[in-house]
Every structure is written in structure tokens, then in C-alpha cells.
Motif scaffolding. Structure first.
Motif, short mmCIF file in Angstrom:
data_model
loop_
_atom_site.label_atom_id
_atom_site.label_comp_id
_atom_site.label_asym_id
_atom_site.label_seq_id
_atom_site.Cartn_x
_atom_site.Cartn_y
_atom_site.Cartn_z
N PRO A 1 0.01 6.72 4.68
CA PRO A 1 0.05 5.45 5.43
C PRO A 1 -0.67 5.53 6.78
O PRO A 1 -1.33 4.57 7.19
CB PRO A 1 1.56 5.21 5.62
CG PRO A 1 2.20 5.93 4.49
CD PRO A 1 1.36 7.16 4.29
N THR B 1 0.81 -1.21 0.00
CA THR B 1 0.00 0.00 0.00
C THR B 1 0.85 1.26 0.00
O THR B 1 0.47 2.27 -0.59
CB THR B 1 -0.93 0.02 1.22
OG1 THR B 1 -0.15 -0.15 2.41
CG2 THR B 1 -1.96 -1.09 1.13
N THR B 2 2.01 1.23 0.67
CA THR B 2 2.85 2.42 0.72
C THR B 2 3.39 2.77 -0.66
O THR B 2 3.39 3.93 -1.07
CB THR B 2 4.02 2.22 1.70
OG1 THR B 2 3.49 1.95 3.01
CG2 THR B 2 4.90 3.46 1.76
N SER B 3 3.87 1.75 -1.40
CA SER B 3 4.40 2.02 -2.74
C SER B 3 3.29 2.44 -3.69
O SER B 3 3.48 3.30 -4.56
CB SER B 3 5.14 0.79 -3.29
OG SER B 3 4.25 -0.29 -3.48
N MET C 1 3.92 11.10 2.39
CA MET C 1 4.49 9.79 2.69
C MET C 1 4.30 9.40 4.15
O MET C 1 4.45 8.23 4.52
CB MET C 1 5.98 9.78 2.33
CG MET C 1 6.25 9.88 0.84
SD MET C 1 5.42 8.59 -0.12
CE MET C 1 6.18 7.11 0.56
#
Length: 476
Positions: free
Chosen positions: A239, A137-139, A235
């Protein structure tokens, strides 16, 4: 589900109740303008009335085109020009820098439609997602922010670029397990970051014109730091927003989990790829020229049609199809061109009323005694909370009112870029819900206003601190 009251903060009945007093204010101001115009000769402080009227009417909910028209009428009644002066004002306004910004916006709309119709916009989105990856999910969130940044920066329009990107991005976000709120946060932050550095966005061009600086100066002092800060904050925030909402009922439904769909045959896909490459290469060349020259507003007048033609040629688009799509894209933004021409009429009429000379004659010594930092922060805050409208219109209005005073106060070009950027874009991030936030929510099929507000505040607070520091250091 009744979303209108929640999203706008006003029920239809509230809007109807506001309409009558707003119309009364407009009518009364027009009458006052006529009486003053018959009795007072320019130069006069009454010349500020049309500007104040414009801001008040728009802030109270009158449509911006109508509010601007009323302000133009007020200025005309204060001035009461003869036929020859009317022709002079109309001619001067037609070639005014304000009107030219409106032309740039029309050209940008045409380019955006060419990118969409050729498939180049979709290829740009897909390429950015592939670069960022879809492993977690972060990428995916990083890829979504990067994609929105690139597309908005390239097209110079926030809503138009996101309308192209989001339908492609939603299935990617859904497959990765991103919640609706996290997806909306990523798209909002990435899109706003791209809008801050867009070389052909009307507001950014207006800032460069007002500060008499090129794209590189604008990027270094204003747009670049905001874009970098936005992505860094994103960023962290996206998240966190994902963790905050992943356990609730904020997920996309199963029918939204499919692969990215395309109804184009292979040959069209190849044409879209060629169009995307042609656009990217030409855009890169244009940006290089923009950073090493001082072409100013002449550059987008040449670059935007060039980019549209090159992109269409790469896609093998016929001249007829090109013309239809370019016209369709520009026609969607025709109201903005009308708005900027009306603003040019307004400012040229006010220039003949010449209220600034009265202010400088009466208060020039006090203005020279103001602390530059305090003056700059005051203008920034006025723009943030008190001057409504499109960002380019806000910049033009603030520069017309305060530009000469800023020079007297010793405000340099770099600080003026920061002031105008903050004044015109801070309200995008808060403190209240706005059209950009609600538009992103609609595109992402999200209904949680609180989460998008939290996202905006998380960018707004460090941005305020950063630009306050920049203004302080620049005015020492």
C-alpha cells in the motif's frame, strides 16, 4: 529504452572484458591442480581449491554449469583417480542425495507443466483472487500476494509458478488501479513467501536433508517465520508503494484493463476445475504425511509424480498428452539435474581428498572454542554474500564445508535450518538487484529497479533481525 545496463548493472562490453580474466583464472587453476595432483597425496588442504574455484568463477560471471565443470576437473586432477575409482565415484554420485535433489527438481518441472496444461494453475489463481476480493487496491494486493504464495508453494518453483500466475493477475491489478511498481512488489513478496515454505523446492529439501529434520521442523524454525514476516511486511509496503507511485506515470495502459481472458470452452473449464480440486486434495494429504513422518527426500520422489498423475486424471488428460507435457516441463530444468550430478561428482572427489580432516587436526581446538553464535552468523553471512548459484546448490555446498564444523561448535538442527535458509535466500531480497527481482519486473512490465530494491530491503532488514535473534536464542 535500453534496460539491460540498468537491470543487470553490466553492459555487454563489461561482460566481454570480464570473460578473458575469468577464463585465465580457470585455466591457471586447472594447471595448478594438475601440478599439485602429481606431487601431493590426499589428505590435503588443496582439496578446498575446487570449492573455492567454483565460488570465484561463478561470482565473476562464468555460467554456473561451466564453473561447476571446471571445479570437477580441478578435483579430478588433484585426485588423479584410477579407472576403478572413477567408476566408484560416478556410481556413488548417481545415487547421492545431491543428485536426488536434481531428480526432484525435474519432477517438479513436470508437475508445473501438467498444472499449466490442465488449467488447474489458472483455477488456483482465480480462486485465491475471489477469496481475497477486488473491492479496493489493498484487498487486491493481499489477494495477489496470497495467490503467488499458494502457487509457488505448491509448485516449488518461483519463476515457473509466477510465469503461470502473472498473466492472470495483471488484468486484475490493472482494473483495481494498482501501479506497476505496487503490483511487482506484491508478486515478489508473495512469491518469495511461498518459496520459503514450498515443501518440494530443491533448496528447502536440501536444508531438511542437511539439518536432518522433517518438513514440520523446517517450517517451524525457518520457512514459516519468513513467510509470515514477508506477508506482514507486504501488507505495509505494497500500500505504501501504491501511494508512492500512484501519482506518477507508472500505470498499466488501457488495453491491459480488460477482464481475465480464457479461450477454453465450458467443458475444458469444468475439467480444469476438477484437476484443481484433485491437485489440492492430494497436496493436502501429502502435506499431512510430510508433517507427521520423517520420509525425507523419498517423499517428493513419490508425491510429485502422484500429484501430476492425479491432476492429469482430473482433467481427463490422455496418457500421451500427459507424457508430452511432463517431459516438456522436466526438459526445461534438465540443466539443473546436470548441475546437481556434477556437484555430486565434485563433493565425492573432495571427500577422497579429505581436506576437512586436515582442518580438524590442525584447528580442532580453536573451532571448539568458537562462540556458537559467532560461528553460525559467519556461515550465514558467507552464504549470503560469498556463495553464488542455485539455492539448493548453495545449501549443499555450505553444509559440505561447514556441517561437520557446526556439529563441533554445538549448532543444533533448528539453528542450522535458520543458518542455511538465511544463507541461501537472503540474497533474493538484496542488497543488490538479482535474477528473481528482475524476473518479476519483467513479468509485471515494470522498469523501476529502485522500487523493487526498496521492497526487497523492507523484507530483508526485519528478516536479518529476526533470524539473528533466532540464532542468538538457539546458541545460548
Amino acid at each position: 529504452m535500453q534496460t539491460t545496463p540498468l537491470l543487470t548493472g553490466q553492459r555487454p562490453g563489461d561482460i566481454r572484458r570480464l570473460a578473458r580474466p575469468v577464463n585465465l583464472i580457470a585455466a591457471a587453476s586447472v594447471v595448478v591442480s594438475l601440478i599439485v595432483g602429481l606431487r601431493v597425496e590426499p589428505s590435503t588442504l588443496w582439496g578446498f581449491l575446487p570449492i573455492a574455484l567454483y565460488g570465484i568463477l561463478a561470482a565473476l560471471g562464468m555460467r554456473i554449469l561451466v564453473a561447476t565443470s571446471v571445479a570437477v576437473l580441478s578435483a579430478a586432477l588433484l585426485l588423479l583417480p584410477g579407472p576403478q575409482v572413477v567408476v566408484e565415484i560416478a556410481r556413488e554420485s548417481a545415487v547421492d542425495q545431491v543428485t536426488i535433489i536434481g531428480v526432484v527438481i525435474l519432477l517438479g518441472g513436470g508437475l508445473a507443466e501438467i498444472l499449466r496444461a490442465s488449467g488447474a494453475a489458472t483455477r488456483i489463481v482465480s480462486a485465491a483472487i475471489r477469496v481475497a476480493g477486488t473491492s479496493n487496491t489493498t484487498s487486491v494486493a493481499a489477494g495477489i500476494m496470497l495467490t503467488c504464495l499458494l502457487l509457488v508453494a505448491a509448485l516449488g518453483t518461483l519463476a515457473g509458478a509466477l510465469a503461470v500466475a502473472v498473466p492472470v493477475l495483471l488484468p486484475v491489478a490493472a482494473r483495481a488501479g494498482l501501479t506497476r511498481s505496487a503490483t511487482a512488489s506484491a508478486i515478489f513478496i508473495g512469491g518469495c513467501a511461498g518459496f520459503a515454505i514450498a515443501p518440494f523446492a530443491g533448496g528447502n529439501i536440501a536444508i531438511m536433508q542437511a539439518a536432518d529434520t522433517g518438513y514440520l521442523g523446517y517450517l517451524l524454525h525457518g520457512g514459516g517465520p519468513l513467510a509470515v514476516l514477508s506477508i506482514v511486511v507486504g501488507m505495509i509496503v505494497v500500500p505504501w508503494m501504491q501511494r508512492r507511485t500512484v501519482g506518477g506515470d507508472d500505470h498499466y495502459s488501457p488495453d491491459e484493463l480488460g477482464a481475465i481472458e480464457t479461450d477454453s470452452p465450458a467443458v475444458d473449464d469444468r475439467r480444469a476445475g476438477r484437476a484443481a480440486v484433485a491437485f489440492a486434495v492430494t497436496l493436502l494429504a501429502v502435506l499431512v504425511v510430510a508433517t507427521i513422518t520423517t520420509a525425507g527426500i523419498a517423499l517428493p520422489l513419490i508425491a510429485l509424480p502422484l500429484l501430476a498423475v492425479v491432476t492429469a486424471a482430473g482433467a481427463g488428460m490422455s496418457p500421451k498428452t500427459f507424457a508430452i507435457n511432463a517431459y516438456r516441463g522436466a526438459a526445461k530444468l534438465a540443466w539443473l539435474f546436470v548441475l546437481f550430478y556434477l556437484l555430486a561428482l565434485l563433493f565425492n572427489a573432495i571427500a577422497r581428498l579429505n581436506p576437512f580432516t586436515v582442518v580438524l587436526g590442525s584447528y580442532g581446538s580453536e573451532i571448539r572454542g568458537l562462540t556458537p553464535f559467532l560461528f553460525a552468523m559467519t556461515v550465514a553471512l558467507i552464504g549470503w554474500v560469498g556463495v553464488p548459484g542455485a539455492s539448493a546448490a548453495q545449501v549443499v555446498l555450505l553444509d559440505k564445508i561447514f556441517g561437520e564444523l557446526a556439529s563441533i561448535a554445538g549448532i543444533g538442527a533448528g539453528v542450522w535450518v535458520v543458518v542455511l535458509l538465511f544463507a541461501s535466500k537472503a540474497d533474493t531480497y538484496g542488497p543488490l538487484p538479482n535474477v528473481n527481482m528482475l524476473g518479476v519486473m519483467g513479468l509485471c512490465r515494470s522498469a523501476n529497479v529502485r522500487n523493487i530494491l526498496i521492497t526487497g530491503w523492507c523484507v530483508l532488514l526485519p528478516a536479518v533481525a529476526m533470524y539473528t535473534l533466532f540464532i542468538y536464542l538457539g546458541t545460548r
